[in-house]
Design a protein around this motif. Structure first.
Motif, short mmCIF file in Angstrom:
data_model
loop_
_atom_site.label_atom_id
_atom_site.label_comp_id
_atom_site.label_asym_id
_atom_site.label_seq_id
_atom_site.Cartn_x
_atom_site.Cartn_y
_atom_site.Cartn_z
N ALA A 25 -3.58 -1.14 2.56
CA ALA A 25 -2.16 -1.41 2.36
C ALA A 25 -1.97 -2.92 2.29
CB ALA A 25 -1.34 -0.83 3.51
N VAL A 26 -0.92 -3.35 1.59
CA VAL A 26 -0.58 -4.77 1.61
C VAL A 26 0.42 -5.01 2.73
CG1 VAL A 26 -1.06 -5.04 -0.85
CG2 VAL A 26 1.27 -4.46 -0.12
N LEU A 27 0.57 -6.27 3.11
CA LEU A 27 1.42 -6.63 4.24
C LEU A 27 2.87 -6.85 3.81
CD1 LEU A 27 -0.92 -9.11 6.16
CD2 LEU A 27 -0.85 -6.60 6.26
N LYS A 28 3.77 -6.55 4.75
CA LYS A 28 5.21 -6.70 4.48
C LYS A 28 5.55 -8.15 4.14
CE LYS A 28 9.31 -4.57 4.75
NZ LYS A 28 10.33 -5.58 4.87
N LYS A 31 -6.57 -1.76 6.42
CA LYS A 31 -7.04 -0.41 6.09
C LYS A 31 -6.20 0.63 6.80
CE LYS A 31 -11.90 -1.53 5.29
NZ LYS A 31 -13.25 -1.48 5.90
N LEU A 32 -6.00 1.74 6.09
CA LEU A 32 -5.29 2.89 6.67
C LEU A 32 -6.32 4.00 6.90
CD1 LEU A 32 -2.12 2.99 4.36
CD2 LEU A 32 -2.53 1.59 6.41
N GLY A 69 2.21 5.12 9.82
CA GLY A 69 1.04 5.75 10.40
C GLY A 69 0.06 4.70 10.92
N PRO A 70 -1.09 5.15 11.40
CA PRO A 70 -2.05 4.20 11.97
C PRO A 70 -2.63 3.25 10.90
CG PRO A 70 -3.00 6.41 11.83
CD PRO A 70 -1.56 6.55 11.51
N ALA A 71 -2.73 2.00 11.28
CA ALA A 71 -3.34 0.98 10.44
C ALA A 71 -4.27 0.15 11.32
CB ALA A 71 -2.29 0.10 9.78
N GLU A 72 -5.38 -0.25 10.81
CA GLU A 72 -6.29 -1.07 11.59
C GLU A 72 -5.65 -2.41 11.90
OE1 GLU A 72 -10.13 -1.41 9.81
OE2 GLU A 72 -10.52 0.77 9.87
N GLU A 73 -5.93 -2.92 13.08
CA GLU A 73 -5.37 -4.22 13.47
C GLU A 73 -5.94 -5.36 12.64
OE1 GLU A 73 -2.99 -5.11 15.65
OE2 GLU A 73 -2.54 -2.97 15.79
N LYS A 74 -7.17 -5.21 12.25
CA LYS A 74 -7.85 -6.29 11.53
C LYS A 74 -7.21 -6.53 10.17
CE LYS A 74 -12.39 -7.53 9.65
NZ LYS A 74 -13.78 -7.05 9.40
#
Length: 641
Positions: free
Chosen positions: A548-551, A589-590, A613-618
Motif C-alpha cells: 500500500a502507499v502512504l497517506k 506491506k499488507l 486492516g493489518p499493515a506491517e510497521e516497516k
C-alpha cells in the motif's frame, strides 16, 4: 469537421516510434501471413477457400499503414497482393471480396445481397482501401467504392446489415465512415441516402450513449440479454458512430450523446491504464477486471476519428492515456505475442479463469502467446501503433496544421497554396515533458499552427526561437498564426508533477504526465506449449507485490516521491530494462492481501480512502515504472497511514 485527417504517407515516425514500427514489421506484423495458419492457408481474400472473414483484413488494416510508415518494400509488396486482388475481382454487381457460399456452389457471380456474404469484413477492407488511396491515389479505388456502395443502397433494404451476422449490425459505423469519406471526394448525393440507411440498421449507439441506462446496466448485468451491446470491442467501435453521423445531420444532439456516454463509460468501467474493462463484456471499474486487446485498438481508432470531428481535447487526452499505458502492456516486446485479456492489477499471468466474464474453457485468455485466447487480437493488434502514428497531425480548417497528440515524427505536407511544409517533431514524449518543432516551409509563408495542451499540465510554456512567446492552460488548444521562415522553432514545455487519482474500490494510481506508474515486480517468464493454441508464456512474480502507499504521499505526492530519469534506451523496447523513468516512494506491506486463484482482489477501504486492516510497521522504498513496461504490476494501490 473540426480538423481534417492528414493522408497516410505524409507523417513519418522517427525516434522511438520508428523503432516501434520497425519491430512490428520485423516480427509478426510483417510475417503474420507466413505464420498464422488461418491467413496463410488458401486465403479467401486472394480467391481461395480459406479465411473469408475478419482476420485477414484485420491484419491488413495494420500491416498496410505499417508498411508505408516503415518504408519496408517487402511488406508493401505483400499487402498490395491483397489490395490488387480485391480491386481486380469486384463483381459486375459491385459486390467484392472472398467468394460467397452462393458463388462457390453455383459458379455464378453474386448479383443481389442474398447471394453475397457478411457485410462486416468488407467494412474493414473499405478502411484499408481508403488508406491505400491516400498514399497511392490509385484511380481504381473511387469507382470501386462507388460501385460497391451502389450495390449496398440497392440491397440493404432486403438484405440488412444484420442478415448474416450481428457483428455487421454492431459495427456499421465503420461502413458509414467510409461512405462519408467517399462523399467528401465525389459529392455523389446517393451516398447521403445510403448513410441514413446504414445508420438506421446499425446498433443505435447514439441512444445507448446518450440515454445513460446502458452504461449503468452494463455495470451489473452480465447475462446474455443484449450482450452484443456490451461487448467491449463493439463498444470501442460504436462510440464513433454518433460523431460520424453528426457530419451529415449538423445536430448537436449526436456529439452531446457521445460526450455523455463516453464519460459514463469511463466513470463506471474505466481503469487506471486508460481503457475500460471488457472481458468480453463491460465489467465495471474493479482493477482486477480484464480488457480485451481488440477493444483497445478499436477504441484508439474511434478516438482518432472523434478528435477530427469534434476537436475536443478530452478525447485527445484519453487517446494518449490508453496508447502509452494499456496498449503496450498487453503485447510482448517483440510484437509476436499478446494477451487476449489483460488486467490493471495483474500479479500473475497463467492459465486460468480469473474474474473474467468470458472464462473460455481452455483457460488461455490471460497468457501471452501468438494464438492464445481468440485469434481476432492476433490479427487486429497491428493497427494500433500505425494508426496512432498517422494521426499525430491534422489539418486545420484555416489551412494550417495541428499537433493534437504527440510523439517523434516528421510531417511532409503542403498548404492549400501548394507550398510544401516540413515540420520535424523532436522529442522522447511521453517520457520527457519538452517537445521541439523545427518548421521549414519551402518559402516564407503565413499559416496557423495549433498545439494541444494536455489537461494534466497546469500551464504550458511556448517558446518561439528560444524566447517565451505565450502560456496556455491545460485542456486548451494553443494557436499560433504568423509568417513562418525556414528554421523557425517552436518549443512546448509541459511542467509536470507527480500526482495521484482515485479509482475503483477506493484505490489510488500514481501518475506523471500521460504515464501511469505501476509497481515494478520481478517477473519470471516460463515458456509452455498448448496442443491447440501453440507456444505461450506464463509469468510469475519473484518479488512481493502486496504494498500500500502512504497517506502522506496521497496528500502531497510531489513532496513524498522521487522521479528518477534514466538514460533513454538506444534500442527502445517495452520491457522493464528499457523503462526510462522510475518513481520511488514509501509503502507498507499488507500481510492479508493475497491472491486467490491468481486474482489480487482489492482490499476493502473506508470511505476516506484508508485501509484499516493489518499493515506491517516497516516502511519500505518501492519502485514504480510506467505501466506499459510491465507484465506484472500493481497500479491501483490501497492507502495506509
Amino acid at each position: 469537421m473540426a480538423y481534417e485527417e492528414i493522408p497516410l504517407g505524409q507523417i513519418h515516425p522517427t525516434g522511438w516510434l520508428k523503432q516501434q514500427v520497425d519491430v512490428m514489421v520485423k516480427n509478426s506484423t510483417g510475417h503474420l501471413d507466413e505464420n498464422h495458419k488461418k491467413i496463410k492457408t488458401d486465403n479467401g481474400w486472394l480467391g481461395g477457400k480459406g479465411d473469408d472473414w475478419e482476420e485477414t483484413p484485420y491484419w491488413l488494416d495494420g500491416a498496410l499503414p505499417a508498411a508505408y510508415l516503415s518504408g519496408d518494400s517487402a511488406l508493401i509488396k505483400k499487402v498490395l497482393n491483397y489490395v490488387n486482388w480485391t480491386l481486380a475481382h469486384q463483381r459486375p454487381s459491385g459486390f467484392f471480396g472472398p467468394y460467397s457460399k452462393y458463388e462457390k456452389e453455383t459458379g455464378k457471380m453474386a448479383e443481389t445481397g442474398d447471394q453475397a456474404a457478411d457485410w462486416w469484413p468488407r467494412m474493414i477492407m473499405l478502411k484499408i482501401l481508403q488508406q491505400y488511396y491516400q498514399v497511392s491515389h490509385d484511380p481504381r479505388v473511387i469507382p470501386f467504392m462507388t460501385k460497391y456502395f451502389q450495390f449496398q443502397l440497392k440491397n440493404l433494404k432486403n438484405t440488412p446489415l444484420v442478415k448474416y451476422t450481428e457483428w455487421a449490425q454492431s459495427r456499421g459505423g465503420d461502413n458509414l465512415m467510409v461512405v462519408y469519406w467517399l462523399y467528401r471526394q465525389t459529392k455523389a448525393p446517393f451516398l447521403l441516402e445510403l448513410g441514413d440507411l446504414i445508420y438506421s440498421q446499425t446498433t443505435n449507439w447514439t441512444d445507448l450513449l446518450g440515454n445513460r441506462d446502458w452504461a449503468i446496466q452494463a455495470a451489473y448485468q452480465q447475462n446474455d440479454q443484449h450482450w452484443m451491446d456490451r461487448h467491449a470491442v463493439n463498444v470501442g467501435m460504436g462510440i464513433k458512430l454518433p460523431a460520424i453521423y453528426s457530419q451529415s445531420k449538423k445536430d448537436p444532439h449526436y456529439l452531446q450523446a457521445l460526450k455523455t456516454g463516453f464519460r459514463d463509460l469511463m466513470t463506471l468501467h474505466g481503469l487506471p491504464h486508460g481503457m475500460f474493462s471488457g472481458d468480453e463484456d463491460l465489467h465495471g471499474n474493479d482493477p482486477i477486471q480484464g480488457t480485451e486487446l481488440c477493444a483497445t485498438t478499436e477504441t484508439m481508432f474511434s478516438l482518432e476519428q472523434i478528435i477530427s470531428i469534434t476537436g475536443d481535447t478530452e478525447y485527445m487526452d484519453a487517446l494518449e492515456r490508453m496508447t502509452f499505458n494499456a496498449l503496450p502492456a498487453q503485447i510482448t516486446e517483440d510484437f509476436n505475442g499478446k494477451q487476449y485479456f489483460g488486467m490493471a492489477n495483474q500479479v500473475e499471468v497463467k492459465r486460468g479463469v480469473y474474474s473474467f466474464s468470458l472464462p473460455f474453457w481452455r483457460g488461455m485468455n490471460n497468457v501471452y502467446g501468438p494464438y492464445s485466447g481468440y485469434t481476432c487480437c492476433t490479427a487486429n493488434m497491428h493497427q494500433a501503433w500505425p494508426k496512432y502514428m498517422s494521426h499525430l497531425w491534422y489539418k486545420t480548417t484555416e489551412g494550417g496544421f495541428a499537433a493534437l497528440v504527440y510523439g517523434p515524427n516528421k510531417l511532409e505536407s503542403s498548404l492549400a497554396s501548394g507550398v510544401k511544409v516540413q515540420i520535424e517533431e523532436k522529442t522522447n514524449y511521453p517520457f520527457e515533458d519538452q517537445i521541439q518543432f523545427n518548421i521549414n516551409p519551402e518559402k516564407k509563408q503565413s499559416f496557423p499552427l495549433e498545439f494541444r495542451i494536455p489537461s494534466w499540465c497546469e500551464e504550458a510554456i511556448i517558446c518561439l526561437n528560444g524566447k517565451e512567446l505565450q502560456r496556455e492552460k491545460g485542456g486548451k488548444i494553443a494557436k499560433i498564426t504568423r509568417e513562418w521562415n525556414r528554421g523557425d522553432q517552436i518549443t512546448l514545455q509541459f511542467p509536470t508533477k507527480i500526482r495521484t487519482q482515485n479509482w475503483g474500490k477506493n484505490s489510488r494510481s500514481v501518475e506523471y504526465g500521460p504515464l501511469i506508474f505501476a509497481l515494478k515486480i520481478q517477473e519470471d517468464f516460463q515458456k509452455n506449449v498448448h496442443p491447440q493454441e501453440g507456444e505461450y508464456f506464463e509469468i510469475l512474480p519473484k518479488s512481493d507485490w502486496n504494498f500500500a502507499v502512504l497517506k502522506k504521499f496521497v496528500d502531497k505526492p510531489a513532496e513524498n516521491a522521487q522521479l528518477i530519469k534514466k538514460s533513454f534506451p538506444g534500442n527502445f523496447l517495452w520491457n522493464q530494462e528499457s523503462a526510462p523513468l522510475e518513481i520511488v516512494l514509501e509503502g507498507k506491506k499488507l500481510p492479508d492481501w493475497k491472491s486467490h486463484a491468481g486474482v489480487a482482489y482489492q482490499p476493502v477501504t473506508t470511505r476516506n480512502g484508508d485501509y484499516l486492516g493489518p499493515a506491517e510497521e516497516k516502511i519500505e522504498k518501492i519502485i514504480l515504472i510506467p505501466f506499459g513496461f510491465t507484465r506484472l504490476r500493481i497500479v491501483a494501490f490501497p492507502v495506509v497511514k
